[in-house]
Design a protein around this motif. Sequence first.
Motif, mmCIF file in Angstrom:
data_model
loop_
_atom_site.group_PDB
_atom_site.id
_atom_site.type_symbol
_atom_site.label_atom_id
_atom_site.label_comp_id
_atom_site.label_asym_id
_atom_site.label_seq_id
_atom_site.Cartn_x
_atom_site.Cartn_y
_atom_site.Cartn_z
ATOM 1 N N UNK A 28 -11.410 4.512 -14.781
ATOM 2 C CA UNK A 28 -11.776 4.563 -16.199
ATOM 3 C C UNK A 28 -10.569 4.772 -17.117
ATOM 4 N N UNK A 29 -9.399 4.898 -16.578
ATOM 5 C CA UNK A 29 -8.181 5.264 -17.313
ATOM 6 C C UNK A 29 -7.408 4.019 -17.759
ATOM 7 N N UNK A 30 -7.291 3.827 -19.081
ATOM 8 C CA UNK A 30 -6.551 2.695 -19.623
ATOM 9 C C UNK A 30 -5.095 2.648 -19.195
ATOM 10 N N UNK A 31 -4.322 3.744 -19.356
ATOM 11 C CA UNK A 31 -2.929 3.728 -18.908
ATOM 12 C C UNK A 31 -2.795 3.471 -17.404
ATOM 13 N N UNK A 32 -3.791 3.908 -16.615
ATOM 14 C CA UNK A 32 -3.761 3.653 -15.166
ATOM 15 C C UNK A 32 -3.857 2.152 -14.886
ATOM 16 N N UNK A 33 -4.719 1.475 -15.630
ATOM 17 C CA UNK A 33 -4.866 0.023 -15.465
ATOM 18 C C UNK A 33 -3.572 -0.691 -15.849
ATOM 19 N N UNK A 34 -2.952 -0.244 -16.929
ATOM 20 C CA UNK A 34 -1.699 -0.861 -17.367
ATOM 21 C C UNK A 34 -0.590 -0.621 -16.338
ATOM 22 N N UNK A 35 -0.501 0.602 -15.812
ATOM 23 C CA UNK A 35 0.510 0.893 -14.797
ATOM 24 C C UNK A 35 0.187 0.142 -13.509
ATOM 25 N N UNK A 36 -1.090 0.015 -13.188
ATOM 26 C CA UNK A 36 -1.482 -0.742 -12.007
ATOM 27 C C UNK A 36 -0.965 -2.172 -12.053
ATOM 28 N N UNK A 37 -1.023 -2.791 -13.245
ATOM 29 C CA UNK A 37 -0.501 -4.153 -13.408
ATOM 30 C C UNK A 37 1.018 -4.178 -13.182
ATOM 31 N N UNK A 38 1.714 -3.161 -13.676
ATOM 32 C CA UNK A 38 3.165 -3.050 -13.459
ATOM 33 C C UNK A 38 3.457 -2.926 -11.965
ATOM 34 N N UNK A 39 2.735 -2.050 -11.287
ATOM 35 C CA UNK A 39 2.972 -1.829 -9.863
ATOM 36 C C UNK A 39 2.692 -3.091 -9.050
ATOM 37 N N UNK A 40 1.647 -3.830 -9.410
ATOM 38 C CA UNK A 40 1.343 -5.079 -8.704
ATOM 39 C C UNK A 40 2.484 -6.074 -8.815
ATOM 40 N N UNK A 41 3.118 -6.136 -9.989
ATOM 41 C CA UNK A 41 4.225 -7.073 -10.192
ATOM 42 C C UNK A 41 5.482 -6.629 -9.466
ATOM 43 N N UNK A 42 5.737 -5.330 -9.446
ATOM 44 C CA UNK A 42 6.997 -4.824 -8.892
ATOM 45 C C UNK A 42 6.898 -4.553 -7.384
ATOM 46 N N UNK A 43 5.719 -4.289 -6.865
ATOM 47 C CA UNK A 43 5.550 -3.939 -5.451
ATOM 48 C C UNK A 43 6.230 -4.912 -4.487
ATOM 49 N N UNK A 44 6.125 -6.234 -4.697
ATOM 50 C CA UNK A 44 6.795 -7.147 -3.764
ATOM 51 C C UNK A 44 8.324 -7.046 -3.780
ATOM 52 N N UNK A 45 8.873 -6.463 -4.840
ATOM 53 C CA UNK A 45 10.336 -6.370 -4.987
ATOM 54 C C UNK A 45 10.927 -5.141 -4.301
ATOM 55 N N UNK A 46 10.091 -4.163 -3.952
ATOM 56 C CA UNK A 46 10.626 -2.923 -3.399
ATOM 57 C C UNK A 46 10.217 -2.788 -1.929
ATOM 58 N N UNK A 47 11.033 -2.110 -1.128
ATOM 59 C CA UNK A 47 10.750 -2.007 0.307
ATOM 60 C C UNK A 47 9.849 -0.828 0.679
ATOM 61 N N UNK A 48 9.112 -0.290 -0.266
ATOM 62 C CA UNK A 48 8.279 0.885 -0.010
ATOM 63 C C UNK A 48 6.820 0.565 -0.284
ATOM 64 N N UNK A 49 5.930 1.179 0.487
ATOM 65 C CA UNK A 49 4.505 1.053 0.228
ATOM 66 C C UNK A 49 4.135 1.907 -0.977
ATOM 67 N N UNK A 50 3.140 1.442 -1.720
ATOM 68 C CA UNK A 50 2.588 2.198 -2.837
ATOM 69 C C UNK A 50 1.131 2.475 -2.502
ATOM 70 N N UNK A 51 0.808 3.748 -2.278
ATOM 71 C CA UNK A 51 -0.567 4.146 -1.993
ATOM 72 C C UNK A 51 -1.292 4.395 -3.297
ATOM 73 N N UNK A 52 -2.406 3.762 -3.498
ATOM 74 C CA UNK A 52 -3.224 3.956 -4.689
ATOM 75 C C UNK A 52 -4.368 4.884 -4.302
ATOM 76 N N UNK A 53 -4.444 6.037 -4.954
ATOM 77 C CA UNK A 53 -5.466 7.025 -4.642
ATOM 78 C C UNK A 53 -6.295 7.311 -5.889
ATOM 79 N N UNK A 54 -7.570 6.991 -5.807
ATOM 80 C CA UNK A 54 -8.526 7.207 -6.902
ATOM 81 C C UNK A 54 -8.873 8.698 -6.944
ATOM 82 N N UNK A 55 -8.575 9.352 -8.061
ATOM 83 C CA UNK A 55 -8.814 10.804 -8.144
ATOM 84 C C UNK A 55 -10.294 11.152 -8.124
ATOM 85 N N UNK A 56 -11.151 10.235 -8.561
ATOM 86 C CA UNK A 56 -12.586 10.514 -8.551
ATOM 87 C C UNK A 56 -13.168 10.463 -7.150
#
Length: 103
Positions: A28-56
């Motif tokens: 439900x978090x607007x900034x989370x959705x915006x950051x999620x889009x950033x992470x999706x774009x950058x994730x292939x460029x970095x050698x680390x996994x990004x774990x997405x954890x829903x706080x709810x």
Amino acid sequence: MLIHADANAFNKLLEGKGTFIVDFFATWCGPCKMLGAVLEKVAPEIPYDILKIDIDENVKLAEEYEVMVVPTLLFVKDGEIIHRESGFFSKDKFRALVQAHMQ
């Protein structure tokens, strides 16, 4: 790589030796959705996994790590949280954070 995870997956990774990033978010978090889009774009460029954890869905885990604001990123190296960053930020700032804390 982006991985949707739960407390069990997070704790298993935390016990091991390795480097990864945790994104505590809420659907439900607007900034989370915006950051999620950033992470999706950058994730292939970095050698680390990004774990997405829903706080709810992982309330106890969010409480345990004192996540008071979403989104909150934890940068983890060999089982130790080495940096915490909250709020939305750009691709460039995310890349800078990765370079500063994960290299």
